[in-house]
Design a protein around this motif. Structure first.
Motif, PDB file in Angstrom:
ATOM      1  N   HIS A   1       1.879   1.967   5.957  1.00 29.80           N
ATOM      2  CA  HIS A   1       1.330   3.196   5.139  1.00 29.80           C
ATOM      3  C   HIS A   1       0.167   3.818   5.537  1.00 29.80           C
ATOM      4  O   HIS A   1      -0.421   2.932   6.559  1.00 29.80           O
ATOM      5  CB  HIS A   1       1.469   3.050   3.606  1.00 29.80           C
TER       6      HIS A   1
ATOM      7  N   HIS B   1      -3.143   4.251   4.400  1.00 33.05           N
ATOM      8  CA  HIS B   1      -4.240   3.946   4.081  1.00 33.05           C
ATOM      9  C   HIS B   1      -5.167   3.246   5.105  1.00 33.05           C
ATOM     10  O   HIS B   1      -4.480   2.690   6.158  1.00 33.05           O
ATOM     11  CB  HIS B   1      -4.308   2.817   2.941  1.00 33.05           C
TER      12      HIS B   1
ATOM     13  N   ASP C   1      -6.975   1.230   5.988  1.00 35.37           N
ATOM     14  CA  ASP C   1      -7.219  -0.157   6.208  1.00 35.37           C
ATOM     15  C   ASP C   1      -5.922  -0.716   6.636  1.00 35.37           C
ATOM     16  O   ASP C   1      -5.901  -1.958   7.239  1.00 35.37           O
ATOM     17  CB  ASP C   1      -7.587  -1.050   5.033  1.00 35.37           C
ATOM     18  N   HIS C   2      -4.933   0.160   7.015  1.00 36.22           N
ATOM     19  CA  HIS C   2      -3.494  -0.154   7.466  1.00 36.22           C
ATOM     20  C   HIS C   2      -3.325   0.721   9.068  1.00 36.22           C
ATOM     21  O   HIS C   2      -2.823   0.348   9.875  1.00 36.22           O
ATOM     22  CB  HIS C   2      -2.504   0.011   6.644  1.00 36.22           C
TER      23      HIS C   2
ATOM     24  N   HIS D   1       3.939   2.200  -3.396  1.00 35.57           N
ATOM     25  CA  HIS D   1       2.369   2.098  -3.399  1.00 35.57           C
ATOM     26  C   HIS D   1       1.636   3.540  -3.265  1.00 35.57           C
ATOM     27  O   HIS D   1       0.804   3.751  -4.037  1.00 35.57           O
ATOM     28  CB  HIS D   1       1.985   1.163  -2.140  1.00 35.57           C
TER      29      HIS D   1
ATOM     30  N   ASP E   1       1.563  -2.719   1.303  1.00 31.68           N
ATOM     31  CA  ASP E   1       0.997  -2.989   0.250  1.00 31.68           C
ATOM     32  C   ASP E   1       1.964  -2.791  -0.696  1.00 31.68           C
ATOM     33  O   ASP E   1       2.813  -1.597  -0.620  1.00 31.68           O
ATOM     34  CB  ASP E   1      -0.190  -2.084   0.109  1.00 31.68           C
TER      35      ASP E   1
HETATM   36 ZN   LIG Z   1      -2.894   0.714   0.671  1.00 29.84          ZN
END
Ligand SMILES: [Zn+2]
Length: 451
Positions: free
Chosen positions: A61, A63, A65-66, A161, A182
């Motif tokens: 996804h 975000h 942090d990914h 998510h 997530d």
């Molecule tokens: Zn996430």
């Protein structure tokens, strides 16, 4: 097949998992570290393998942090494809250039204030690097198999998510691994629940809430009561929210509460260019979430979108009751900092967080009751009321994740617990062992397993 845990194993940020067959390397997620400085420093360490040796990236996804390390990976020689869903790509088109802009600003600020050991501090990546990385994306529909290399197949399934989020099931020879990414909630007000998983030999499972249950409070009721108390004092309710995901949910809940006359009809502002773009995308992709076209139109109508810097500054002068949603969700940067500076010192106002606050962030300090916060080098006493409506989180807690796994036709030989603070990850390991009898372990950073 080998699996190496290159990030996101002792913390909730920096997700990076490398799969290796005899001939190919595929990276699943390529996230940026966020939060405390010790973690952020890892972003500068350089990738443990030459990026040119990686054939393909699969992204669960959008975000940061990914996805946020992708521009660096491409800058340092990655030449393959980045596979994701359509909505993930569209969100990355918003998020990655913005992350590049923040990196450039940080470098400029460090130079001006002489924070850096270098005379000419460089950004980790630039807006231009981010735009370049976007050229490598290739999108895939949910539940349709694709081949990131000639010896690996992969399949996305909805993870509930955020928009576009997916669990990914990867197969090589006769072995399969599911990367959970997530995982969302069973009863999220706007996202549909995560789809049940197909069987796999191995599972990488997130554990953000591995040691905690979300409170059983009704988030709508709690939000209404906090907003009502604030407005009754003549104050402004400030809601720091993740630009992608929670901002859209808050807009929906506030619209619903106003329509049903549970809270007064005060103006609702969304002050974050990134959250505005993400909201436009969200309202456009109504086949992917629970809201219909009419509900999307009503949210659009009910909200004042604050785009320009001048309008943002003008909003910051406002003292009349209002509801302001602004990013970032953990108050680590963005326009919400300017609102905090002008609102947090007045007891009439309130600051209402809506989700996980990573250790080391201002959001974490505030929900834990700090009496002052430092913003842009100056201290501000916290007099406004501070809450965290934890039940608005976009992550399932451990009970919800166990319930989801029980629905699935999955009996993995081994589970690797990722994406959690150390205590949360270990608690999740115990839950899996005790309740499902599964063999689970928490891998160490940079460790490798032979599957
Ligand atoms: Zn996430």
């Amino acid at each position: 097949m080998k699996l190496r845990f290159l990030g996101g194993v002792d913390t909730v940020t920096g997700s990076r998992h490398l799969m290796e067959t005899d001939r190919h390397r595929v990276l699943v997620d390529c996230g940026l570290y966020q939060g405390v400085k010790m973690l952020r420093r890892r972003n500068w360490k350089g990738f443990p393998e030459p990026p040119s040796s990686i054939d393909s990236v699969i992204l669960t996804h959008a975000h940061i942090d990914h996805s946020g390390y992708l521009p660096v990976l491409v800058k340092h020689g990655f030449k393959g494809k980045i596979h994701c869903t359509q909505a993930t790509y569209e969100l990355c088109r918003i998020l990655l250039p913005d992350a590049g802009h923040l990196q450039e600003e940080d470098a400029r600020y460090a130079k001006k204030k002489k924070f850096s050991r270098h005379d000419n501090p460089e950004p980790l990546f630039t807006v231009e690097d981010a735009r370049h990385a976007l050229e490598f994306f290739e999108t895939h529909a949910y539940n349709k198999e694709f081949s990131p290399t000639d010896d690996i197949t992969a399949l996305f399934s909805p993870a509930g998510h955020i928009l576009g989020s997916a669990c990914v099931r990867v197969r090589h020879d006769n072995q399969s691994i599911v990367f959970s990414g997530d995982v969302g909630r069973q009863a999220d007000p706007i996202m549909r629940p995560p789809e049940a998983l197909q069987n796999a030999d191995y599972l990488l499972l997130e554990s953000t809430y591995g040691d905690r249950r979300h409170s059983t409070e009704d988030p709508e009721e709690t939000l209404a009561s906090m907003i009502n108390q604030t407005l009754a004092r003549g104050g402004i309710a400030l809601l720091p929210a993740f630009a992608v995901g929670r901002a859209q949910m808050l807009l929906y809940l506030i619209h619903k509460l106003q329509k049903e006359k549970h809270i007064p009809d005060v103006p609702v502002f969304l002050n974050s260019p990134m959250a505005i773009s993400a909201t436009e995308l969200f309202l456009h992709h109504h086949h992917e979430h629970r809201l219909n076209e009419a509900q999307c139109a009503a949210i659009d109508e009910n909200t004042t979108f604050v785009r320009s810097v001048d309008d943002s500054i003008a909003l910051n002068q406002r003292r009349k009751p209002a509801i302001i949603i602004s990013a970032s969700g953990m108050a680590t940067g963005g326009r919400v900092l300017h609102h905090l500076k002008s609102l947090v010192t007045d007891y009439r106002n309130s600051v209402i967080f809506a989700g996980f606050q990573a250790p080391g962030t201002r959001g974490d300090a505030m929900v834990n009751g700090t009496d002052r916060i430092k913003i842009h080098g100056a201290y501000y006493p916290v007099r406004a009321e501070v809450h965290n409506i934890d039940s608005l989180s976009a992550h399932g807690d451990y009970e919800e994740i166990l319930a989801w796994l029980k629905q699935s036709d999955i009996r993995p030989r081994k589970v690797f617990i990722t994406h959690g603070e150390p205590c949360a990850a270990d608690a999740m390991r115990k839950h899996l062992e005790d309740e499902l009898g599964w063999n689970a372990e928490v891998p160490e950073l940079n460790s490798e397993v032979d599957l």
